[in-house]
Design an enzyme around this catalytic site. Structure first.
Site, PDB file in Angstrom:
ATOM      1  N   CYS A 144     -38.995 -29.012  33.701  1.00  0.00           N
ATOM      2  CA  CYS A 144     -38.737 -30.037  35.101  1.00  0.00           C
ATOM      3  C   CYS A 144     -37.982 -27.823  34.465  1.00  0.00           C
ATOM      4  CB  CYS A 144     -37.808 -30.412  35.050  1.00  0.00           C
ATOM      5  SG  CYS A 144     -37.882 -32.340  34.625  1.00  0.00           S
ATOM      6  N   ARG A 153     -39.216 -31.684  38.996  1.00  0.00           N
ATOM      7  CA  ARG A 153     -39.219 -32.884  38.253  1.00  0.00           C
ATOM      8  C   ARG A 153     -41.157 -32.384  37.718  1.00  0.00           C
ATOM      9  NH1 ARG A 153     -38.516 -39.138  37.134  1.00  0.00           N
ATOM     10  NH2 ARG A 153     -38.217 -39.386  35.187  1.00  0.00           N
ATOM     11  N   ALA A 171     -41.939 -35.123  35.825  1.00  0.00           N
ATOM     12  CA  ALA A 171     -41.579 -36.563  34.811  1.00  0.00           C
ATOM     13  C   ALA A 171     -41.742 -36.703  33.706  1.00  0.00           C
ATOM     14  CB  ALA A 171     -41.977 -37.889  36.100  1.00  0.00           C
ATOM     15  N   VAL A 172     -41.430 -37.329  32.321  1.00  0.00           N
ATOM     16  CA  VAL A 172     -41.417 -37.957  31.262  1.00  0.00           C
ATOM     17  C   VAL A 172     -41.172 -38.538  30.824  1.00  0.00           C
ATOM     18  CG1 VAL A 172     -41.961 -36.470  28.453  1.00  0.00           C
ATOM     19  CG2 VAL A 172     -42.070 -35.009  30.714  1.00  0.00           C
ATOM     20  N   GLU A 201     -35.773 -32.007  26.985  1.00  0.00           N
ATOM     21  CA  GLU A 201     -36.170 -33.470  26.723  1.00  0.00           C
ATOM     22  C   GLU A 201     -34.602 -33.420  25.461  1.00  0.00           C
ATOM     23  OE1 GLU A 201     -37.832 -35.389  27.325  1.00  0.00           O
ATOM     24  OE2 GLU A 201     -39.019 -34.688  28.050  1.00  0.00           O
ATOM     25  N   ASP A 232     -33.234 -39.220  29.568  1.00  0.00           N
ATOM     26  CA  ASP A 232     -31.875 -39.435  28.636  1.00  0.00           C
ATOM     27  C   ASP A 232     -31.174 -38.342  29.656  1.00  0.00           C
ATOM     28  OD1 ASP A 232     -34.297 -37.571  29.554  1.00  0.00           O
ATOM     29  OD2 ASP A 232     -34.503 -35.713  27.301  1.00  0.00           O
ATOM     30  N   LEU A 289     -51.420 -29.132  19.757  1.00  0.00           N
ATOM     31  CA  LEU A 289     -52.051 -28.330  20.253  1.00  0.00           C
ATOM     32  C   LEU A 289     -52.567 -27.660  18.489  1.00  0.00           C
ATOM     33  CD1 LEU A 289     -49.939 -26.282  22.207  1.00  0.00           C
ATOM     34  CD2 LEU A 289     -51.854 -27.355  22.919  1.00  0.00           C
TER      35      LEU A 289
END
Length: 619
Positions: free
Chosen positions: A2, A52, A54-55, A83, A106, A265
């Site tokens: 975020c 935000r 969102a994850v 996170e 979290d 990646l």
């Protein structure tokens, strides 16, 4: 992931100026494209903003998030970026202590953790994060940044409070912020030093990795809650290899948790291949399908590639070998010189960085374009940054001259040209700035921080020093580049090698173990030996790819010629114009290399920055 922003003021009712905090927050819309939230303290002393991405807990994680007592009074408000990988364990611990949870993610764990432990919360978090908590009881703001500085956080003390934001642009949106840049700020822009806490703009600071900042009526203070320490390493080599492998498996497993599409990646190098292979193994063991991976290449690279001092071979054949070996669902993003030089792309890069992204040239726009393409399929990605700094992958770890030099090892003979770019600047300006003197001051500051182990072998002491410089200075430039380019397109990139448990363990592993087979990153190579193909295991270190297409350099020259021809170009007083004109007109070779383009890039980025940001230089 975020973007966060806020304003506290003990002499002003900030609730009467909601448009100001909204404007600060909206500068970070790219970091958080999914939602916006604003919160103001009841007495008007604080305002927090949040954008935000969102994850986790897509419905319940909206912010700023508040915690109330049984009578409905607000105890604290949180705006949080990042996170927390151990949030499930912390949630269980807090629940056992009597805390009740309304959400599943979290964010509420962080908020409740603050109510339980106060600023000691910092030592309990495993993750990448930048957060702000306004405590309505004490009327104090806590700013907190993760140990390795994966997520950015800036602040600006004011006469009666403080402004903060994930990026400088959020603070610059406030009328009290200045766009002036001092000589020291310009040195930070022009040299590859990345001083902890230093901000480029006047008065602005960055929360140092592993630090917290407390701001209240009595002023602002900063303190460390974590730093690298020198400790005895009791394990033998086999135990060390096993420990590194076990840590990596746990780290990757924790960082695969997401409620949105996730990918890897992949460059075909040891670092990203190790993360990809472990992720694929964990996902398969959990009954999942093949993990998704992405790599980058350039048009005509196969037919035009020429080895140089740092890139002996192309990445693509090794990427394909790893994909076949572990069975990922792979996509290759192929970029053209036209895309790299596109003015809209370069403008987006500058907006993301808030200062000239002068080093590595086309690697900034290419990373931006790669992340933009990845974002069409995934919201979260895992990457391999920090392994070279941690395990000793760079050539300067094995260059006797660099090890003996009284400066940062990457700025010594043999490496410095990759971070040059000052050739077109006016000599008088450079003399006035005294960049060499500034660099030496920052180097000696860094040396004074290096922890020592009593009785340590002199060679091990030297390598500990080099490791410390890389882990506290050099790596930050890579993490910043990764963060700004990914968040510019709303992509969250996680960095397993920055887990503090791994960093602490490997930092204190003797260099003799890190190089036990005579190669770079021996320890990591041994820890991943059974999950990688031999070709990848045997591959020499190669940096992030760069285009060799001379058409890209020609585009830079054409643009610089336009800048030189315009008497209103703000960069002109900073340039040696005759030298710049010669650079535009010199013969163009068949292969263009990043270190040959550095001065062109620097001049163009400076001009765009001075123009678009309205910067005033106090030099």
């Amino acid at each position: 992931m975020c973007g966060i922003a806020g304003w506290i003021d003990f002499e002003r009712d900030v609730s009467r100026e909601p448009a100001t905090v909204a404007a600060m927050t909206r500068t970070l819309a790219c970091r958080g494209p999914d939602a916006e939230g604003l919160w103001t303290a009841g007495n008007g002393r604080a305002a927090l903003g949040h954008r935000r991405l969102a994850v986790i807990d897509l419905e319940g994680g909206r912010q700023p998030m508040t915690a109330e007592d049984d009578e409905g009074r607000t105890l604290a408000s949180l705006t949080f970026c990042g996170e927390i990988y151990n949030y499930r364990e912390l949630r269980a611990e807090l629940a056992a202590l009597g805390h009740r949870f309304r959400t599943a993610g979290d964010t509420e764990v962080v908020l409740r953790g603050y109510l339980q432990w106060g600023e000691q919360l910092a030592t309990r978090l495993n993750g990448m994060f930048a957060l702000a908590v306004w405590d309505t009881r004490s009327e104090e703001l806590l700013l907190l940044r993760d140990r390795m500085g994966v997520k950015p956080l800036y602040y600006l003390p004011t006469a009666h409070g403080l402004l903060f934001g994930s990026e400088p642009k959020a603070i610059l949106a406030h009328p009290q912020a200045s766009r002036r840049v001092s000589a020291e700020g310009l040195c930070e822009v022009l040299d590859m030093v990345k001083t902890p806490e230093a901000g480029v703009f006047a008065g602005m600071r960055e929360v140092r990795p592993g630090h917290l900042v407390l701001a209240g009526r009595q002023g602002t203070r900063s303190r460390a809650y974590w730093r690298l320490e020198a400790r005895e390493h009791p394990d033998d080599l086999p135990t060390t290899i096993t420990t590194v492998r076990g840590l990596l498996e746990d780290i990757v497993a924790r960082q695969l948790v997401a409620d949105v599409p996730l990918c890897l990646l992949l460059s075909g190098g040891l670092d990203s291949s190790t993360v990809t292979a472990l992720a694929a193994r964990h996902t398969a063991a959990a009954g999942g399908g093949p993990v998704r991976s992405f790599s980058v290449d350039f048009t005509h690279a196969e037919s035009r590639f020429e080895p140089d001092a740092v890139r002996g071979v192309r990445d693509t054949p090794f990427v394909h070998e790893l994909v076949r070996h572990v069975g990922t669902r792979h996509s290759e993003i192929v970029l053209s010189s036209e895309e790299l030089a596109d003015p809209s792309v370069r403008a987006a890069v500058l907006r993301a960085v808030d200062q000239p992204p002068a080093f590595w040239g086309d690697m900034w726009p290419s990373l931006y374009l790669l992340f933009r393409a990845v974002r069409e399929h995934s919201t979260v990605a895992l990457s391999g940054e920090a392994a070279d700094e941690l395990f000793g992958g760079y050539r300067w770890f094995r260059n006797p001259g660099a090890l003996r030099a009284a400066t940062f090892p990457w700025l010594t003979s043999g490496s410095a040209r990759y971070f040059g770019g000052l050739a077109l600047l006016d000599r008088g300006l450079l003399n006035k700035l005294d960049i060499q003197g500034y660099r030496q001051d920052r180097y000696h500051e860094a040396l004074a921080e290096v922890p020592e182990l009593p009785g340590e072998d002199p060679q091990e002491r030297v390598m500990r020093r080099i490791g410390y410089l890389n882990l506290t200075r050099f790596v930050q430039t890579l993490l910043d580049r990764k963060d700004r380019m990914s968040m510019a397109v709303g992509l969250e990139v996680r960095v397993p090698f920055c887990d503090h448990r791994l960093v602490e363990y490997v930092f204190n592993t003797p260099w003799a173990m890190k190089s036990f087979d005579g190669r770079e990153k021996s320890l990591l190579r041994a820890a991943a030996a059974d999950v990688l193909p031999r070709s990848v295991l045997d591959r020499a270190k190669s940096p992030y790819p760069a285009t060799q297409d001379p058409r890209y350099e020609q585009t830079l020259r054409t643009e610089l010629a336009r800048v030189l021809a315009d008497p209103g170009s703000p960069v002109l007083p900073l340039l040696d114009r005759s030298r710049a004109a010669r650079a535009v007109d010199r013969p163009l070779s068949g292969v263009s290399r990043p270190y040959d383009r550095g001065s062109l890039e620097m001049a163009l980025w400076l001009n765009a920055w001075l123009t678009d940001y309205g910067v005033t230089l106090d030099v």
